[in-house]
Design a protein around this motif. Structure first.
Motif, mmCIF file in Angstrom:
data_model
loop_
_atom_site.group_PDB
_atom_site.id
_atom_site.type_symbol
_atom_site.label_atom_id
_atom_site.label_comp_id
_atom_site.label_asym_id
_atom_site.label_seq_id
_atom_site.Cartn_x
_atom_site.Cartn_y
_atom_site.Cartn_z
ATOM 1 N N ALA A 287 0.458 -1.226 0.241
ATOM 2 C CA ALA A 287 0.006 0.107 -0.172
ATOM 3 C C ALA A 287 0.655 1.282 -0.310
ATOM 4 N N THR A 288 2.312 1.419 0.869
ATOM 5 C CA THR A 288 3.146 2.271 1.211
ATOM 6 C C THR A 288 3.179 2.864 -0.444
ATOM 7 N N LEU A 289 4.180 1.857 -1.121
ATOM 8 C CA LEU A 289 4.642 1.834 -1.712
ATOM 9 C C LEU A 289 3.879 2.275 -3.630
ATOM 10 N N LEU A 290 2.405 1.979 -3.476
ATOM 11 C CA LEU A 290 1.593 1.990 -4.390
ATOM 12 C C LEU A 290 0.879 3.138 -4.487
ATOM 13 N N LEU A 291 1.169 4.125 -3.073
ATOM 14 C CA LEU A 291 0.850 5.617 -2.476
ATOM 15 C C LEU A 291 1.737 6.106 -2.781
ATOM 16 N N LEU A 292 3.407 6.014 -3.017
ATOM 17 C CA LEU A 292 4.178 5.992 -3.444
ATOM 18 C C LEU A 292 4.422 7.136 -5.199
ATOM 19 N N VAL A 293 4.299 5.410 -5.826
ATOM 20 C CA VAL A 293 4.099 5.340 -7.265
ATOM 21 C C VAL A 293 2.899 5.950 -7.852
ATOM 22 N N VAL A 304 11.889 8.418 -17.086
ATOM 23 C CA VAL A 304 11.932 8.035 -17.801
ATOM 24 C C VAL A 304 12.211 8.855 -19.339
ATOM 25 N N ALA A 305 12.178 10.091 -18.954
ATOM 26 C CA ALA A 305 12.098 10.612 -20.236
ATOM 27 C C ALA A 305 13.466 11.373 -20.537
ATOM 28 N N LEU A 306 14.108 10.926 -19.323
ATOM 29 C CA LEU A 306 15.920 11.660 -19.561
ATOM 30 C C LEU A 306 16.691 10.222 -19.593
ATOM 31 N N GLY A 307 15.676 9.098 -19.985
ATOM 32 C CA GLY A 307 16.562 8.285 -20.725
ATOM 33 C C GLY A 307 17.313 6.838 -19.561
ATOM 34 N N ALA A 308 16.309 6.929 -17.944
ATOM 35 C CA ALA A 308 16.143 5.776 -17.134
ATOM 36 C C ALA A 308 15.475 4.595 -17.922
ATOM 37 N N SER A 309 15.423 3.345 -17.778
ATOM 38 C CA SER A 309 15.355 2.273 -18.597
ATOM 39 C C SER A 309 13.972 1.433 -17.726
ATOM 40 N N LYS A 310 13.005 0.755 -18.112
ATOM 41 C CA LYS A 310 11.928 0.563 -17.615
ATOM 42 C C LYS A 310 12.409 -1.272 -16.121
ATOM 43 N N ARG A 311 13.417 -1.287 -16.540
ATOM 44 C CA ARG A 311 13.849 -2.015 -15.376
ATOM 45 C C ARG A 311 14.901 -1.020 -13.781
ATOM 46 N N SER A 312 15.015 0.085 -14.514
ATOM 47 C CA SER A 312 15.988 1.328 -13.542
ATOM 48 C C SER A 312 14.575 1.471 -12.716
ATOM 49 N N VAL A 313 13.718 1.775 -13.400
ATOM 50 C CA VAL A 313 12.650 2.305 -12.456
ATOM 51 C C VAL A 313 12.378 0.658 -11.051
ATOM 52 N N ARG A 314 12.094 0.111 -12.132
ATOM 53 C CA ARG A 314 11.337 -1.341 -11.424
ATOM 54 C C ARG A 314 12.588 -1.479 -10.170
ATOM 55 N N ASN A 315 13.814 -1.320 -10.231
ATOM 56 C CA ASN A 315 14.507 -1.789 -9.749
ATOM 57 C C ASN A 315 14.501 -0.458 -8.040
ATOM 58 N N ILE A 316 14.255 0.865 -9.049
ATOM 59 C CA ILE A 316 13.769 1.853 -7.826
ATOM 60 C C ILE A 316 13.192 1.524 -6.746
ATOM 61 N N PHE A 317 12.329 0.799 -6.895
ATOM 62 C CA PHE A 317 10.847 0.892 -6.101
ATOM 63 C C PHE A 317 11.023 -0.732 -4.764
ATOM 64 N N THR A 318 11.469 -1.668 -6.078
ATOM 65 C CA THR A 318 12.163 -2.642 -5.008
ATOM 66 C C THR A 318 13.025 -2.129 -4.482
ATOM 67 N N ALA A 319 14.180 -1.557 -4.261
ATOM 68 C CA ALA A 319 14.437 -1.101 -4.067
ATOM 69 C C ALA A 319 14.115 -0.596 -2.353
ATOM 70 N N GLN A 320 12.882 0.273 -2.594
ATOM 71 C CA GLN A 320 12.870 1.003 -1.789
ATOM 72 C C GLN A 320 12.144 -0.066 -0.946
#
Length: 404
Positions: A287-293, A304-320
């Motif tokens: 619930a906390t991470l969904l609210l953060l999204v 993403v517009a600056l060049g971050a890949s989808k994998r990097s985005v996934r890893n950011i929230f996984t790291a959180q």
């Protein structure tokens, strides 16, 4: 520090995050800490219960009790002792004579089990449970010495140094003619298991027991200590094959099966119930991470517009999710350690001895008890973050940047 770890950490610590989301992050971390602490405390208490019960039982009872059918008296022969010593896993075997007797004092009588112990018996565990007097099975003040449970002595109004009479029940139909002997109470022991030992057994020397029951040179069993306690059941079977009739070997697990079943039942059910706290914390993290999204949708689009890949985005929230689990497990471990050390030092929580066979809540601190719940908390927290991470990686960058 990697890009993913940097962004994940800054996002969780960001001051611009709403107060509600900050509160939800604290709740998620706190729930992980609570679940971790509860599991560590539960496992520590269960390990303490098992250790104390095992020590109490093995301190008085042998690993294998080689009795005889219907308590038949047999001659104490070197051949039997040699056959026992030849059985694998047998570390030590000592003779005993155990029979019922009537304990008589000035104003009271009570039924007891008299167990005469040989000098070869390892008495260190019994001595460790001495609470009054001295541990000896020799002559004291001209009379044979006797050890008895403190609760039994209190019930009969006896103290160390008092004398009592034991009436040997050799023939229940001729009690008036039964042999009698006077003993001096040398000391009192307490195992915490009054129902099984303290209120039942009195210990004397083997020679004194043989004189009481008119059985010179005879015994009705051997107390066997094993090299490995866990193999006691198998050792009992081997002893039965080696000695044959009239001996009836029984392992400590057979004699006190209900206690060991009780231990196993607690170890199976209680961690499952308490472990549900960590499962609840998983939903808090989701619930906390969904609210953060939702709150960081536009920031995700910019990344993403600056060049971050989808994998990097996934890893950011996984790291959180991992950071929340790590913080919660560390905090929970510290809380559990503080409470357990306080219980070991000050014994805040007591127990009714008649129910739990001990007077205070026992705890045992081992490294696996702390590592397993902490690792489980971090693993579940990381897995819980996969759903929000997957949703965040699927956001359209153009739509995300316009999102307010």
């Amino acid at each position: 520090m990697s890009f993913v770890s940097f962004v994940a950490g800054r996002t969780l610590r960001a001051r611009k995050v709403s107060r509600f989301l900050s509160f939800m992050t604290l709740v998620a971390t706190g729930s992980v800490a609570l679940g971790t602490a509860a599991l560590i405390i539960t496992f520590s208490i269960l390990e303490g219960f098992e250790r104390e019960l095992r020590l109490n039982i093995t301190g008085v009872a042998a690993h294998v009790q080689v009795g005889t059918f219907r308590n038949t008296l047999v001659d104490d022969t070197p051949a039997t002792s040699a056959a026992l010593a030849a059985v694998p896993n047998v570390a030590r075997a000592s003779q005993y004579l155990q029979r019922e007797a009537i304990l008589v004092t000035g104003d009271n009588i009570d039924g007891v089990l008299v167990k005469g112990l040989a000098r070869t018996r390892d008495l260190s565990q019994l001595r460790a449970r001495l609470v009054d007097g001295a541990f000896t099975l020799d002559t004291l003040n001209g009379k044979p010495a006797l050890m008895m449970g403190r609760r039994l002595a209190a019930r009969l109004g006896l103290q160390v140094g008092d004398r009592l009479v034991l009436v040997g029940v050799t023939d229940p139909e001729r009690l008036l003619e039964a042999p009698k002997m006077q003993y001096t109470i040398a000391g009192m022991y307490e195992t915490g298991m009054a129902e099984y030992f303290d209120d039942l057994y009195v210990f004397v020397g083997l020679g004194a027991a043989q004189r009481l029951f008119l059985a010179p040179g005879q015994i009705n069993g051997y107390d066997v200590q094993c090299d490995t306690l866990e193999a006691a059941e198998h050792t009992a079977l081997q002893i039965g094959r080696a000695l044959g009739y009239p001996f009836d070997p029984q392992s400590i697990f057979s004699l006190y099966r209900n206690l060991f079943v009780w231990i196993d039942l607690q170890q199976e059910l209680i961690p499952i119930v308490v472990g549900s706290l960590i499962v609840v914390s998983v939903f808090n993290i989701i619930a906390t991470l969904l609210l953060l999204v939702i709150e960081k949708t536009s920031d995700i689009g910019i990344l993403v517009a600056l060049g971050a890949s989808k994998r990097s985005v996934r890893n950011i929230f996984t790291a959180q999710g991992f950071f929340i689990g790590l913080a919660g497990s560390v905090i929970g471990s510290v809380i559990a350690l503080a409470l357990l050390l306080a219980q070991m030092q000050f014994r805040f929580f007591s127990l009714p001895q008649d129910v739990y066979y001990m007077t205070t809540v026992p705890v045992r601190l081992t490294l696996p008890i702390f590592l397993v719940p902490a690792f489980a908390a971090m693993l579940l927290s990381t897995l819980a973050s996969l759903v929000p991470a997957w949703l965040a990686s699927r956001l359209n960058p153009i739509t995300s940047i316009r999102f307010r």
